[in-house]
Design a protein around this motif. Structure first.
Motif, PDB file in Angstrom:
ATOM      1  N   VAL A   1      44.158  39.700  46.555  1.00 35.58           N
ATOM      2  CA  VAL A   1      45.172  38.853  45.901  1.00 35.58           C
ATOM      3  C   VAL A   1      44.332  37.742  45.273  1.00 35.58           C
ATOM      4  O   VAL A   1      44.615  37.497  43.842  1.00 35.58           O
ATOM      5  N   LYS A   2      43.689  36.983  45.902  1.00 33.62           N
ATOM      6  CA  LYS A   2      43.127  35.915  45.277  1.00 33.62           C
ATOM      7  C   LYS A   2      42.208  36.315  44.146  1.00 33.62           C
ATOM      8  O   LYS A   2      42.043  35.439  43.133  1.00 33.62           O
ATOM      9  N   ALA A   3      41.269  37.315  44.192  1.00 32.60           N
ATOM     10  CA  ALA A   3      40.577  37.607  43.133  1.00 32.60           C
ATOM     11  C   ALA A   3      41.242  37.755  41.990  1.00 32.60           C
ATOM     12  O   ALA A   3      40.783  37.656  40.753  1.00 32.60           O
ATOM     13  N   VAL A   4      42.455  38.498  42.094  1.00 31.11           N
ATOM     14  CA  VAL A   4      43.184  38.550  40.514  1.00 31.11           C
ATOM     15  C   VAL A   4      43.951  37.645  40.346  1.00 31.11           C
ATOM     16  O   VAL A   4      43.998  36.886  39.089  1.00 31.11           O
ATOM     17  N   ASP A   5      44.486  36.494  41.005  1.00 34.39           N
ATOM     18  CA  ASP A   5      45.218  35.411  40.962  1.00 34.39           C
ATOM     19  C   ASP A   5      44.150  34.409  40.269  1.00 34.39           C
ATOM     20  O   ASP A   5      44.646  33.770  39.277  1.00 34.39           O
TER      21      ASP A   5
ATOM     22  N   ILE B   1      45.179  50.476  49.044  1.00 37.23           N
ATOM     23  CA  ILE B   1      45.742  49.193  48.809  1.00 37.23           C
ATOM     24  C   ILE B   1      46.450  49.362  47.443  1.00 37.23           C
ATOM     25  O   ILE B   1      45.894  50.002  46.498  1.00 37.23           O
ATOM     26  N   GLU B   2      47.549  48.716  47.469  1.00 37.97           N
ATOM     27  CA  GLU B   2      48.315  48.657  46.101  1.00 37.97           C
ATOM     28  C   GLU B   2      48.680  47.183  45.740  1.00 37.97           C
ATOM     29  O   GLU B   2      49.173  46.678  46.744  1.00 37.97           O
ATOM     30  N   LEU B   3      48.384  46.787  44.672  1.00 37.44           N
ATOM     31  CA  LEU B   3      48.793  45.313  44.302  1.00 37.44           C
ATOM     32  C   LEU B   3      49.683  45.384  43.211  1.00 37.44           C
ATOM     33  O   LEU B   3      49.475  46.230  42.282  1.00 37.44           O
ATOM     34  N   SER B   4      50.895  44.731  43.282  1.00 40.65           N
ATOM     35  CA  SER B   4      51.546  44.371  42.111  1.00 40.65           C
ATOM     36  C   SER B   4      51.053  43.124  41.213  1.00 40.65           C
ATOM     37  O   SER B   4      50.553  42.271  41.822  1.00 40.65           O
TER      38      SER B   4
ATOM     39  N   ILE C   1      34.366  43.227  44.557  1.00 37.84           N
ATOM     40  CA  ILE C   1      34.431  43.252  46.038  1.00 37.84           C
ATOM     41  C   ILE C   1      33.620  44.530  46.703  1.00 37.84           C
ATOM     42  O   ILE C   1      34.142  45.608  46.316  1.00 37.84           O
ATOM     43  N   ASN C   2      32.747  44.315  47.554  1.00 36.38           N
ATOM     44  CA  ASN C   2      31.938  45.430  48.158  1.00 36.38           C
ATOM     45  C   ASN C   2      32.861  46.863  48.451  1.00 36.38           C
ATOM     46  O   ASN C   2      32.499  47.816  48.363  1.00 36.38           O
TER      47      ASN C   2
ATOM     48  N   GLY D   1      44.113  34.251  36.499  1.00 34.39           N
ATOM     49  CA  GLY D   1      45.593  33.853  35.964  1.00 34.39           C
ATOM     50  C   GLY D   1      46.594  34.746  35.946  1.00 34.39           C
ATOM     51  O   GLY D   1      47.684  34.381  35.258  1.00 34.39           O
ATOM     52  N   PHE D   2      46.354  35.840  36.722  1.00 37.42           N
ATOM     53  CA  PHE D   2      47.621  36.710  36.813  1.00 37.42           C
ATOM     54  C   PHE D   2      48.449  36.255  38.271  1.00 37.42           C
ATOM     55  O   PHE D   2      47.801  35.824  39.201  1.00 37.42           O
ATOM     56  N   GLU D   3      49.427  37.193  38.278  1.00 45.24           N
ATOM     57  CA  GLU D   3      50.202  36.918  39.589  1.00 45.24           C
ATOM     58  C   GLU D   3      50.139  38.305  40.394  1.00 45.24           C
ATOM     59  O   GLU D   3      50.860  38.939  40.147  1.00 45.24           O
TER      60      GLU D   3
END
Lengths: 299, 181
Positions: free
Chosen positions: B166-170, B113-116, B136-137, B173-175
């Motif tokens: 995405v939610k965990a990072v959002d 998985i890659e997240l920006s 996250i397990n 306070g990040f996007e």
């Protein structure tokens, strides 16, 4: 010419101020540095400096020379610094090889050989580091031995053991560096001519032209420098009397380029043009100097 | 005969356990060391040399723009923060925080998985994102790239709802956004 120099300097300073957002450049070419790391720590510095003197000045104004005197000196110093114990203390030597030609309408003389060898010690007095920023101040002392033959014509040395005391400060932030140096040269010569003491003052502004952002070490690097290198010499003494045509002040404007090609070497070139040329009395003054050099990391 | 079969079964089981254990434990331990004063890139020669002399160091990367030295250690090597800081000092620089970039990278199967991620400005943001994803397990082998503004990792549960990353990072306070493959 002076107007052009002023324009270049102002443009360069504006560029530095505008682009202070990446980081780092290299050691100045004609000014010392308090940063005794990498190529400045254990790098052998070898360069060729050509000095041309052909203008006769009388109280700072050009005057015709009936003898048409011209001096060309090719000086090739080999500087070997070595960090002792840690990066705060450095010792080293500078061995100059001299090749001097003197020409006039009626006379030609040339001499070549080793000049006066110098030994120095430098100690880092102050260090303040931040992310992509450093401010360092070092003190330096040097002793110059009379190894150059003073009896040759032109002389390769002044025949005395002399001392120098200097302080150098350097501040680098992002791509820009600022260096300041003051050197007092104490001349101990005793003889028919006692050479006067001198004070040298150097200011260097460096800017890393390439790469725009330095990501991972090592990378090819091109640095630009603008330096002001000045020297004020007191008059020589002969039998207790001041020699009128000796001493004075010369201040050079010195643009330069430096290419760092890898972990262990760099190439650099600098041109020096006098913006203040006020020798006392009547003297043949320096017209320009050119330096081409390399620094190689051996240790 | 039965004894012979039992012995064979034990041997096969032992070999399997050894294989699984060694596979799980293989990989490098990576840390980042903040190096203040790293403003003249070619001064980094001495830093590289000093850090290379640390026992167990396999690879060094000096990130001049980030003011960081990245050290990769051999399997099982001991990471001594005191020694690392001492070596940075000896090289003529000022050492700062030492952070793990990734824990022992396990060879795991799953979806890459890659997240920006937009809004990260420092190493502490990297740590917060790493910690949040680590909770996250299914998440393994996280690498958060501050400069590249992204995080990559492996999720062992292929059916896991990826919007949760995405939610965990959002929530920090990040996007964040899932990168399309």
């Amino acid at each position: 010419m002076k107007r052009l120099i002023l324009q270049i300097t102002v443009s360069f300073l504006c560029l530095c101020a505008f682009l202070m957002d990446a980081q780092g450049q290299g050691p100045p070419i004609n000014t010392d540095t308090p940063i005794m790391l990498g190529l400045q720590g254990r790098g052998v510095h070898f360069f060729v400096k050509v000095v041309r003197k052909a203008t006769l000045l009388q109280e700072g104004n050009e005057t015709s020379d009936t003898m048409d005197r011209r001096i060309t000196a090719r000086i090739t110093p080999l500087a070997i610094p070595y960090n002792l114990f840690n990066a705060r203390f450095q010792i080293g030597t500078i061995i100059p090889f001299m090749d001097i030609d003197f020409d006039s309408r009626s006379h030609h003389a040339a001499s070549a050989g080793i000049g006066d060898v110098r030994f120095f010690a430098k100690y880092l007095l102050y260090q303040r580091d931040r992310k992509r920023e450093t401010l360092r101040i070092a003190a330096k002392t040097a002793v110059k031995l009379p190894s150059g033959d003073e009896n040759k014509s032109p002389a390769l040395g002044n025949g005395s053991t002399d001392y120098a005391f200097s302080t150098v400060a350097g501040w680098i932030k992002n791509r820009t560096g600022l260096y300041l140096e003051g050197i007092y040269n104490l001349n101990t010569s005793k003889g028919p001519i006692d050479f006067g003491d001198s004070f040298s003052y150097n200011l260097a502004i460096g800017y890393r032209l390439l790469p725009g952002v330095y990501e991972t070490y090592p990378a090819l690097q091109l640095n630009g420098f603008l330096e002001i290198n000045g020297i004020t010499m007191s008059t020589n003494q002969s039998n207790g009397r001041s020699v009128e045509n000796s001493g004075g002040t010369t201040v050079f404007f010195s643009p330069g380029l430096q290419f760092v090609g890898g972990r262990r070497w760099l190439l650099e070139a600098s041109f020096q043009y006098p913006i203040i040329n006020k020798p006392n009395g009547t003297q043949v003054a320096t017209d320009w100097t050119i330096s081409l050099g390399t620094r190689v990391l051996l240790f | 005969m039965k004894c012979n079969n039992l012995f064979k079964s034990c041997l096969v089981s032992l070999a399997f356990i050894l294989f699984v254990t060694s596979t799980a434990m293989s990989g490098q331990k990576k840390i980042s060391v903040r190096v203040d004063g790293l403003s003249c890139p070619f001064c980094a020669f001495g830093l590289e040399k000093k850090l290379k002399s640390i026992e167990g160091v396999e690879k060094i990367e000096i990130k001049v723009n980030d003011g960081l030295a990245i050290l990769a250690f051999k399997d099982g090597a001991n990471v001594d923060e005191k020694i690392i800081k001492q070596k940075v000092k000896e090289a003529g620089f000022t050492p700062g925080a030492i952070n793990p970039i990734s824990t022992i990278e396990k060879k795991v199967n799953g979806d890459k998985i890659e997240l920006s991620i937009k809004g990260m400005s420092c190493e502490s943001c990297v740590k917060r994102v790493t910690d949040a994803l680590n909770k996250i397990n299914c998440v393994n082998n996280i690498v958060v790239d501050l400069q590249g503004e992204k995080a990559s990792f492996i999720c062992t549960d292929t059916k896991f709802d990826k919007t949760k990353f995405v939610k965990a990072v959002d929530d920090l306070g990040f996007e964040a956004a899932l990168e399309k493959k």
